[in-house]
Design a protein around this motif. Structure first.
Motif, mmCIF file in Angstrom:
data_model
loop_
_atom_site.group_PDB
_atom_site.id
_atom_site.type_symbol
_atom_site.label_atom_id
_atom_site.label_comp_id
_atom_site.label_asym_id
_atom_site.label_seq_id
_atom_site.Cartn_x
_atom_site.Cartn_y
_atom_site.Cartn_z
ATOM 1 N N PRO A 153 71.039 18.919 25.015
ATOM 2 C CA PRO A 153 70.201 18.090 24.740
ATOM 3 C C PRO A 153 70.433 16.431 25.020
ATOM 4 N N SER A 154 69.510 15.808 25.555
ATOM 5 C CA SER A 154 69.812 14.439 25.852
ATOM 6 C C SER A 154 68.512 13.805 25.059
ATOM 7 N N ARG A 155 68.844 12.533 25.041
ATOM 8 C CA ARG A 155 67.805 11.717 24.181
ATOM 9 C C ARG A 155 66.398 11.573 24.854
ATOM 10 N N PRO A 156 65.405 12.278 24.142
ATOM 11 C CA PRO A 156 63.975 12.103 24.699
ATOM 12 C C PRO A 156 63.517 10.733 24.529
ATOM 13 N N VAL A 157 62.520 10.340 25.385
ATOM 14 C CA VAL A 157 61.928 9.204 25.157
ATOM 15 C C VAL A 157 60.663 9.467 24.436
ATOM 16 N N ASN A 176 63.716 13.684 31.717
ATOM 17 C CA ASN A 176 63.795 13.746 33.123
ATOM 18 C C ASN A 176 64.650 15.068 33.520
ATOM 19 N N VAL A 177 64.014 16.183 33.744
ATOM 20 C CA VAL A 177 64.709 17.459 34.251
ATOM 21 C C VAL A 177 64.482 17.548 35.884
ATOM 22 N N HIS A 178 65.423 17.119 36.656
ATOM 23 C CA HIS A 178 65.596 17.132 38.032
ATOM 24 C C HIS A 178 64.303 16.552 38.477
ATOM 25 N N GLY A 179 64.065 15.498 37.853
ATOM 26 C CA GLY A 179 62.936 14.604 38.573
ATOM 27 C C GLY A 179 61.561 15.117 38.069
ATOM 28 N N SER A 180 61.470 16.136 37.027
ATOM 29 C CA SER A 180 60.375 16.500 36.535
ATOM 30 C C SER A 180 60.340 15.925 35.016
ATOM 31 N N LEU A 181 58.923 15.729 34.685
ATOM 32 C CA LEU A 181 58.881 15.171 33.157
ATOM 33 C C LEU A 181 58.643 16.323 32.310
ATOM 34 N N GLY A 195 48.445 8.319 31.004
ATOM 35 C CA GLY A 195 47.826 8.510 32.382
ATOM 36 C C GLY A 195 49.201 9.043 33.387
ATOM 37 N N GLY A 196 50.073 9.586 32.529
ATOM 38 C CA GLY A 196 51.205 10.157 33.657
ATOM 39 C C GLY A 196 52.485 9.484 32.989
ATOM 40 N N GLY A 197 53.524 9.790 33.847
ATOM 41 C CA GLY A 197 54.952 9.092 33.758
ATOM 42 C C GLY A 197 55.475 8.801 34.897
ATOM 43 N N ALA A 198 56.529 8.390 34.816
ATOM 44 C CA ALA A 198 57.612 7.860 36.019
ATOM 45 C C ALA A 198 59.170 7.701 35.472
ATOM 46 N N VAL A 199 59.796 7.974 36.590
ATOM 47 C CA VAL A 199 61.137 7.766 36.450
ATOM 48 C C VAL A 199 61.799 6.374 37.095
ATOM 49 N N LEU A 200 62.029 5.725 36.097
ATOM 50 C CA LEU A 200 62.705 4.074 36.825
ATOM 51 C C LEU A 200 63.898 4.249 37.588
ATOM 52 N N GLY A 201 64.349 3.394 38.349
ATOM 53 C CA GLY A 201 65.459 3.486 39.105
ATOM 54 C C GLY A 201 66.897 3.564 38.097
ATOM 55 N N ASN A 202 66.791 3.143 36.852
ATOM 56 C CA ASN A 202 67.985 3.454 36.101
ATOM 57 C C ASN A 202 67.823 4.804 35.367
#
Lengths: 141, 542, 121
Positions: free
Chosen positions: A31-35, A49-54, B522-529
């Motif tokens: 587990p990691s902390r979910p947003v 974020n799992v390997h770039g996918s949400l 409307g979707g999501g995104a991963v920021l630089g951090n």
């Protein structure tokens, strides 16, 4: 279809044993902390974020109304064809080959597809499609 | 030049091509031919044309040329490869075979190609009129039995059963390419964050260089995805003509900017909204000829569809010279339907009144006609455009006409956002939904009825807490209230947040099933951090 | 010694015609390629002075091949062979760095003139 040819991933939740077809699980991660998702029902714990996918984290215990996930549990990331979803469970017991002993009693809970006897206990096999549908229906409201 | 040394080679190579043509036609017709097969057909006809022209066999070149043109229309997805095309092509191949045999036998035969050429040039699919003849069938959407090119590109369930298979793969490759590019950009932000902490000159230089390269790569990838506006615009004259005929109006329809290029994903998404707006313009915007005569207007109504590039946006405008809209009537109607309160109605500007047409449940049609009375309305139009990262504004002058202005990003996958913080959550607001950011002094807030308002551009805008809307704890404690002005249900409002983080480009990631069903996201995104943020769908947040 | 030429065209007929015209002028045809990918490979191997490149070809079209060749060798001299009515392709080829064009069907005079000009440049 030969039930005995499929492997099951067995996990525990609030002391009960549950199973999923191995094919439906992409990976098991810590587990990691979910947003948190604003306005989401409480069984949606958030997104990671799992390997770039949400991937949305579903607290299975809350959905099945039997408590809530243990912080030290595991995330079972489902195959993307089923959903962008990971199940938060207490622990992963291991893999078993599903033997031919299919439970015949139809489970009371519609989110359980069937029950399989294994050793001294039973394993409840989740009805993933119904789980995803129910979550989706709740989110639309 | 003496061509006789090349004659035998011409004959053998032509026959090879013809054999391939016949095989390919049957293959494409029977078993969902691939893009590759279509290309091969096109090339075979093209080669034949070139060889025949070189040899001076004008008629063989002409006939090959027409076959090549027809295949080109199929390749460009102006036509769907159907039985009619297969028949024509096979007939052409047979005639070419006869003509080449004439060459081989050194016979000076006269073969009449005129009729076949005519049919190749004028070919239209047999089912082409079925959908548009019955206007009710197509209200608010593309004709269902004629696939839009965009459908083919994106491999929607395909009634024709062929043509789309490998094309879809191509699109997926493109999508994959842009995904990877997006990932790279996210990673670059990550590197820059690390670089800042390390304060290393060489690392900084390397990341600056990386930034430049990534920008180039991004541009190139986007270029690959661009297709001209004409891909969808070429269908509209027919839509407008058929509907005008049906409702007894005379319309001059103009299209400008067909060459303007947009991301294929956006173009695909634009097809339905534009169809709807155009149908509205014909059905409700323009007056009947008698009414126009009475107003001293030309009998022919005018509708213009124009696309143009403005910096990193594409602006698509639909304008008509019809009756225009009356803001007072719109507001009265909205109050009557209990969509707005009488008090809110009284405060509305004309601009806001026009946007009322985009509220679910509102329809400007005085009576529901069979063309526009379907479920798809301006609310769906607006929501689609916002999903594409764009926005819609409406201008109208009573008696003179209306103008619908769509502003769209060039690309769908990477958008510019305002990052804000609410309680402990970071949210991304698409810049297209932000009219202005304001840091408001508390003493400029006053009450109007139960509503807290502030003056903005000479208008009293309601203040709403975005925290409260999203069910987050709200303190809004500071001296200055950070807020952005946006449109909610056709009304401009100030949305208060806890903090502006800044403006940034983000790579939009889909939320997927089931979270995508949630309204307002409307979707999501991963920021630089590495932090995950949600993109707010402002129009649907209430 | 004659200038070296690489002929790229999927049609043997076309290659033979060009060969006929160019060999008559004393050029040396060092290789022939049948599609864009083959063209890039042959270019790398033979480094010809001039390449004639058909546009519509299987596997990889002439413009893509041209781009790749220009990456291999920024000074590559590539003459595009295009059919009438392919103006948009001509533009793309120009942007991709083509030296010149020959319009099909080949007019031997025009072919000689173009090759002479680009070879002299």
């Amino acid at each position: 279809m030969k039930a005995s040819s499929r492997g099951l991933l067995v996990f525990t939740l609030q002391g009960e044993r549950y199973g999923l077809s191995l094919q439906d699980v992409l990976e098991v991660i810590d587990p990691s902390r979910p947003v948190p998702v604003p306005r989401a029902p409480e069984f949606i714990r958030g997104v990671i974020n799992v390997h770039g996918s949400l991937v949305t984290i579903l607290d299975l215990a809350r959905l099945l109304a039997c408590g809530e996930a243990a912080p030290a549990g595991k995330f079972l990331v489902l195959d993307r064809r089923i959903a962008n979803l990971a199940l938060w469970v207490d622990s992963v017991e291991g893999f078993v080959a599903e033997e031919g002993e299919l439970g015949t009693d139809s489970p009371a809970d519609e989110l359980i597809a069937r029950e399989v006897r294994s050793g001294t206990g039973t394993i409840r096999i989740l009805a993933l499609d119904r789980i995803v549908n129910r979550v989706e229906e709740t989110l639309k409201r | 030049m003496d061509m006789s040394p090349y004659r035998d080679l011409f004959i053998s190579e032509s026959r090879e091509h013809l054999r391939a043509v016949s095989e390919l036609i049957v293959k494409v017709e029977q078993e969902a031919g691939s893009r590759k097969d279509m290309d091969a057909l096109f090339r075979a006809a093209h080669s034949l044309k070139g060889m025949a022209a070189s040899m001076g066999y004008g008629e063989i070149a002409e006939l090959s040329h027409r076959i090549e043109d027809l295949m080109d229309r199929v390749r460009k997805e102006e036509l769907v490869f159907d039985a009619g095309i297969a028949d024509l092509l096979l007939e052409g191949a047979d005639l070419l075979e006869v003509m080449i045999t004439d060459v081989a036998n050194e016979v000076q035969a006269v073969r009449d190609i005129g009729d076949l050429v005519q049919r190749l040039v004028a070919y239209r699919p047999a089912t082409g009129t079925a959908g548009t003849a019955d206007g009710g069938d197509v209200a608010g959407g593309a004709p269902s039995d004629r696939q839009s090119p965009a459908d083919l590109l994106h491999g929607e369930p395909d009634r024709h059963g062929d043509a789309s298979q490998t094309v879809r793969v191509r699109t997926e490759v493109l999508d994959h390419l842009i995904n990877i590019t997006g990932e790279l950009i996210t990673n670059k932000h990550r590197l820059m964050t690390v670089g800042k902490e390390l304060a290393s000159q060489p690392l900084d230089e390397a990341t600056v260089e990386l930034s430049r390269l990534l920008r180039d790569l991004h541009t190139e990838v986007l270029l690959v995805r661009l297709i001209p506006f004409s891909t969808i615009a070429d269908r509209f004259p027919r839509v407008v003509r058929d509907l005008a005929k049906k409702v007894g109006k005379e319309v001059v329809f103009e299209v400008d900017g067909k060459g303007i290029e947009l991301d294929r994903g956006i173009l695909e998404g634009l097809s339905d909204p534009l169809t709807h707006i155009l149908r509205n313009a014909v059905d409700h915007g323009l007056e009947l000829p008698d009414e126009r005569r009475a107003c001293g207007k030309p009998l022919h109504g005018r509708i213009r569809l124009a696309a143009r590039r403005e910096k990193d946006q594409v602006v698509v405008v639909v304008e008509d010279d019809g009756r225009g809209m009356d803001p007072a009537l719109l507001i009265a109607s909205a109050i009557e339907k209990r969509l707005v309160s009488p008090e809110a109605g009284r405060l509305m500007s004309a601009r806001e009144a026009f946007m009322l047409t985009c509220i679910p449940g509102f329809s400007t049609a005085r009576e529901v006609t069979d063309v526009s009375g379907r479920g798809v309305g301006m609310d769906a139009v607006r929501s689609t455009i916002q999903t594409l990262g764009g926005n819609l504004t409406i201008e109208s002058e009573l008696g003179k006409g209306s103008r619908f202005i769509l502003r769209l990003p060039l690309t769908i996958a990477i958008i510019n956002v305002l990052l804000v913080r609410l309680a402990r959550v970071a949210l991304a607001i698409p810049i297209t939904s932000v009219q202005r950011t304001v840091e408001l002094r508390r003493d400029l807030i006053y009450s109007r009825g139960k509503q807290k308002v502030f003056d903005f551009d000479g208008e009293a805008l309601p203040l709403l807490s975005l925290n409260r809307i999203l069910g987050l704890p709200h303190s809004h404690a500071g001296e200055l209230l950070p807020l952005f002005v946006s449109e909610l249900k056709g009304r401009r409002v100030g949305l208060v947040v806890d903090e502006f983080i800044g403006q940034q480009e983000i790579f939009v990631k889909p939320l997927g099933r089931p979270l995508a069903s949630m309204k307002g996201l409307g979707g999501g995104a991963v920021l630089g951090n590495g932090e995950v943020v949600f993109i707010l769908d402002v129009a649907n947040v209430l | 010694m004659g200038l070296t030429v690489l002929l790229v065209d999927d049609s043997l007929f076309m290659r033979n015609m060009l060969r006929g015209i160019l060999e008559g002028e004393g050029y040396e045809i060092v290789a022939e390629a049948v599609d864009g990918m083959d063209a890039v490979r042959k270019y790398r191997e033979f480094r010809p002075d001039v390449t004639t490149m058909d546009i519509v070809m299987p596997v990889k079209n002439g413009i893509e091949a041209l781009r790749e060749i220009r990456i291999l060798d920024a000074k590559a001299c590539v003459v595009m062979c295009s059919a009438v009515g392919q103006e948009s392709l001509v533009n793309a080829a120009h942007e991709a760095g083509a030296c010149d064009f020959i319009i099909k069907p080949f007019n031997p005079e025009r072919v000689r003139e173009v090759i002479k000009r680009v070879a002299g440049a």
